[in-house]
Scaffold this motif. Structure first.
Motif, mmCIF file in Angstrom:
data_model
loop_
_atom_site.group_PDB
_atom_site.id
_atom_site.type_symbol
_atom_site.label_atom_id
_atom_site.label_comp_id
_atom_site.label_asym_id
_atom_site.label_seq_id
_atom_site.Cartn_x
_atom_site.Cartn_y
_atom_site.Cartn_z
ATOM 1 N N PRO A 1 23.436 -22.804 -10.062
ATOM 2 C CA PRO A 1 23.927 -21.836 -11.052
ATOM 3 C C PRO A 1 25.449 -21.682 -10.961
ATOM 4 C CG PRO A 1 22.041 -20.955 -9.847
ATOM 5 C CD PRO A 1 22.437 -22.213 -9.146
ATOM 6 N N ALA A 2 26.116 -21.796 -12.099
ATOM 7 C CA ALA A 2 27.576 -21.744 -12.102
ATOM 8 C C ALA A 2 28.115 -20.405 -11.621
ATOM 9 C CB ALA A 2 28.096 -22.041 -13.510
ATOM 10 N N SER A 3 27.360 -19.338 -11.836
ATOM 11 C CA SER A 3 27.845 -18.001 -11.498
ATOM 12 C C SER A 3 27.497 -17.569 -10.076
ATOM 13 C CB SER A 3 27.253 -16.980 -12.473
ATOM 14 O OG SER A 3 25.830 -16.982 -12.397
ATOM 15 N N ALA A 4 26.753 -18.377 -9.338
ATOM 16 C CA ALA A 4 26.300 -17.975 -8.005
ATOM 17 C C ALA A 4 27.471 -17.793 -7.053
ATOM 18 C CB ALA A 4 25.329 -19.010 -7.447
ATOM 19 N N GLN A 5 27.418 -16.693 -6.303
ATOM 20 C CA GLN A 5 28.448 -16.383 -5.322
ATOM 21 C C GLN A 5 27.920 -16.392 -3.893
ATOM 22 O OE1 GLN A 5 31.909 -15.812 -5.941
ATOM 23 N NE2 GLN A 5 31.183 -16.835 -7.803
ATOM 24 N N SER A 6 26.604 -16.530 -3.744
ATOM 25 C CA SER A 6 26.020 -16.588 -2.407
ATOM 26 C C SER A 6 24.872 -17.576 -2.401
ATOM 27 C CB SER A 6 25.544 -15.206 -1.958
ATOM 28 O OG SER A 6 24.588 -14.674 -2.853
ATOM 29 N N PHE A 7 24.783 -18.365 -1.327
ATOM 30 C CA PHE A 7 23.814 -19.447 -1.231
ATOM 31 C C PHE A 7 23.092 -19.385 0.113
ATOM 32 C CE2 PHE A 7 27.169 -20.801 -4.035
ATOM 33 C CZ PHE A 7 26.527 -21.454 -5.074
ATOM 34 N N LEU A 8 21.779 -19.586 0.071
ATOM 35 C CA LEU A 8 20.979 -19.752 1.272
ATOM 36 C C LEU A 8 20.421 -21.164 1.248
ATOM 37 C CD1 LEU A 8 19.586 -18.638 3.824
ATOM 38 C CD2 LEU A 8 17.694 -17.886 2.345
ATOM 39 N N ASP A 9 20.819 -21.977 2.209
ATOM 40 C CA ASP A 9 20.418 -23.381 2.278
ATOM 41 C C ASP A 9 19.352 -23.513 3.364
ATOM 42 O OD1 ASP A 9 20.249 -26.118 2.208
ATOM 43 O OD2 ASP A 9 22.314 -26.492 2.867
ATOM 44 N N ILE A 10 18.088 -23.533 2.952
ATOM 45 C CA ILE A 10 16.970 -23.582 3.895
ATOM 46 C C ILE A 10 16.709 -25.032 4.293
ATOM 47 C CG2 ILE A 10 14.507 -23.130 4.210
ATOM 48 C CD1 ILE A 10 14.760 -20.801 2.301
ATOM 49 N N GLY A 11 16.739 -25.292 5.586
ATOM 50 C CA GLY A 11 16.607 -26.660 6.071
ATOM 51 C C GLY A 11 17.894 -27.417 5.847
ATOM 52 N N CYS A 12 19.003 -26.838 6.289
ATOM 53 C CA CYS A 12 20.326 -27.391 5.951
ATOM 54 C C CYS A 12 20.679 -28.638 6.742
ATOM 55 C CB CYS A 12 21.403 -26.332 6.143
ATOM 56 S SG CYS A 12 21.656 -25.809 7.860
ATOM 57 N N GLY B 1 18.751 -14.211 -9.570
ATOM 58 C CA GLY B 1 18.963 -15.373 -8.719
ATOM 59 C C GLY B 1 18.056 -16.539 -9.080
ATOM 60 N N ARG B 2 18.376 -17.701 -8.535
ATOM 61 C CA ARG B 2 17.636 -18.919 -8.817
ATOM 62 C C ARG B 2 17.301 -19.661 -7.535
ATOM 63 N NH1 ARG B 2 17.730 -16.473 -12.778
ATOM 64 N NH2 ARG B 2 18.145 -17.133 -14.934
ATOM 65 N N PHE C 1 20.378 -13.403 -1.991
ATOM 66 C CA PHE C 1 21.237 -14.519 -2.371
ATOM 67 C C PHE C 1 21.096 -14.841 -3.856
ATOM 68 C CE2 PHE C 1 20.268 -14.856 2.087
ATOM 69 C CZ PHE C 1 21.486 -15.189 2.662
ATOM 70 N N ASP C 2 22.198 -15.271 -4.440
ATOM 71 C CA ASP C 2 22.186 -15.688 -5.846
ATOM 72 C C ASP C 2 21.469 -17.017 -6.031
ATOM 73 O OD1 ASP C 2 23.775 -13.471 -6.532
ATOM 74 O OD2 ASP C 2 25.623 -14.584 -6.136
ATOM 75 N N CYS C 3 21.494 -17.846 -5.004
ATOM 76 C CA CYS C 3 20.864 -19.170 -5.103
ATOM 77 C C CYS C 3 20.271 -19.545 -3.748
ATOM 78 C CB CYS C 3 21.895 -20.216 -5.531
ATOM 79 S SG CYS C 3 21.219 -21.890 -5.701
ATOM 80 N N ILE C 4 19.001 -19.904 -3.759
ATOM 81 C CA ILE C 4 18.329 -20.388 -2.551
ATOM 82 C C ILE C 4 18.008 -21.858 -2.750
ATOM 83 C CG2 ILE C 4 16.306 -20.176 -1.064
ATOM 84 C CD1 ILE C 4 16.212 -17.215 -1.774
ATOM 85 N N VAL C 5 18.457 -22.684 -1.813
ATOM 86 C CA VAL C 5 18.353 -24.133 -1.937
ATOM 87 C C VAL C 5 17.312 -24.666 -0.951
ATOM 88 C CG1 VAL C 5 19.593 -26.319 -1.756
ATOM 89 C CG2 VAL C 5 20.764 -24.288 -2.646
#
Length: 219
Positions: free
Chosen positions: A21-32, A118-119, A88-92
């Motif tokens: 998402p272009a507007s996301a300001q926070s990210f959670l990267d699960i299994g980074c 969020g997405r 988070f705004d985005c969870i990956v």
């Protein structure tokens, strides 16, 4: 529970970046893993965004801590975040769900960590990938150290069943985008003008972009 793979390199997964998402300001990267994707996000989005990584393998988590994350937690989701209320705004989930015994519960569970609007962005290998089925037709299903038949993969999906998993967990799927087409690799590049003939079978993975369904007003 998932089966971790300790040999993954710090792959940046730049093919997934345009789907964030272009507007996301926070990210959670699960299994980074070793942090390649966090490094790519930091390079593209700059110092103002917050990036948190989760990684169960100590060696990989240590590498990820120097890859541009604000924080890297060592452990499995959701237990490792039991004492945090951060949203988070985005969870990956980049090629993570196929390692889990129960990815359906995991997909449902990450909703509790989504900020409003969020997405979830999840890259998932497709077992429909044509090169795999050409081998099956020759009588082979050989597990490997990486790729679609990685020996630590315990669940397999097609595009349709990926979408069903997210919809069944209460999401609206906004995109189910094929990535890493076989017609961009090796001799198969000669088939690029005919790529459409192979449909979904030409893609190594799909990226699901989904948001939690809004509760509809009663009455």
């Amino acid at each position: 529970m998932s089966l971790p793979q300790s040999s993954y390199d710090a792959v940046e997964r730049t093919e997934v970046l345009p789907l964030l998402p272009a507007s996301a300001q926070s990210f959670l990267d699960i299994g980074c893993a070793r942090g390649g994707f966090g490094r790519a996000i930091r390079r593209e989005r700059g110092p103002s965004v917050r990036i948190v990584g989760l990684e169960p393998i100590a060696e990989q988590a240590a590498d990820a801590r120097s890859a541009g994350y604000d924080e890297v937690l060592e452990g499995y989701f959701p237990e490792v975040m039991a004492h945090s209320e951060e949203l988070f705004d985005c969870i990956v989930l980049n090629d993570v769900l196929e390692h889990m015994m129960d990815p359906w519960t995991a997909v449902s569970g990450v909703k509790s960590r989504l900020a409003p609007g969020g997405r979830v962005v999840a890259s998932i290998p497709s077992i429909q990938f044509l090169p795999i089925w050409l081998k099956v037709l020759r009588g082979r299903w050989d597990y490997t150290d990486e790729g679609t038949l990685d020996r630590t993969h315990v669940r397999f999906f097609t595009r349709a069943t990926m979408v069903e998993m997210f919809e069944g967990a209460g999401y609206t799927v906004e995109r189910a985008q094929g990535i890493n087409s076989m017609t961009t690799r090796g001799h198969a590049r000669l088939l690029a003008p005919l790529a459409w003939l192979f449909g979904n079978a030409r893609f190594l993975q799909f990226v699901i972009v989904a948001g939690a369904k809004r509760l509809e007003a009663l009455g």
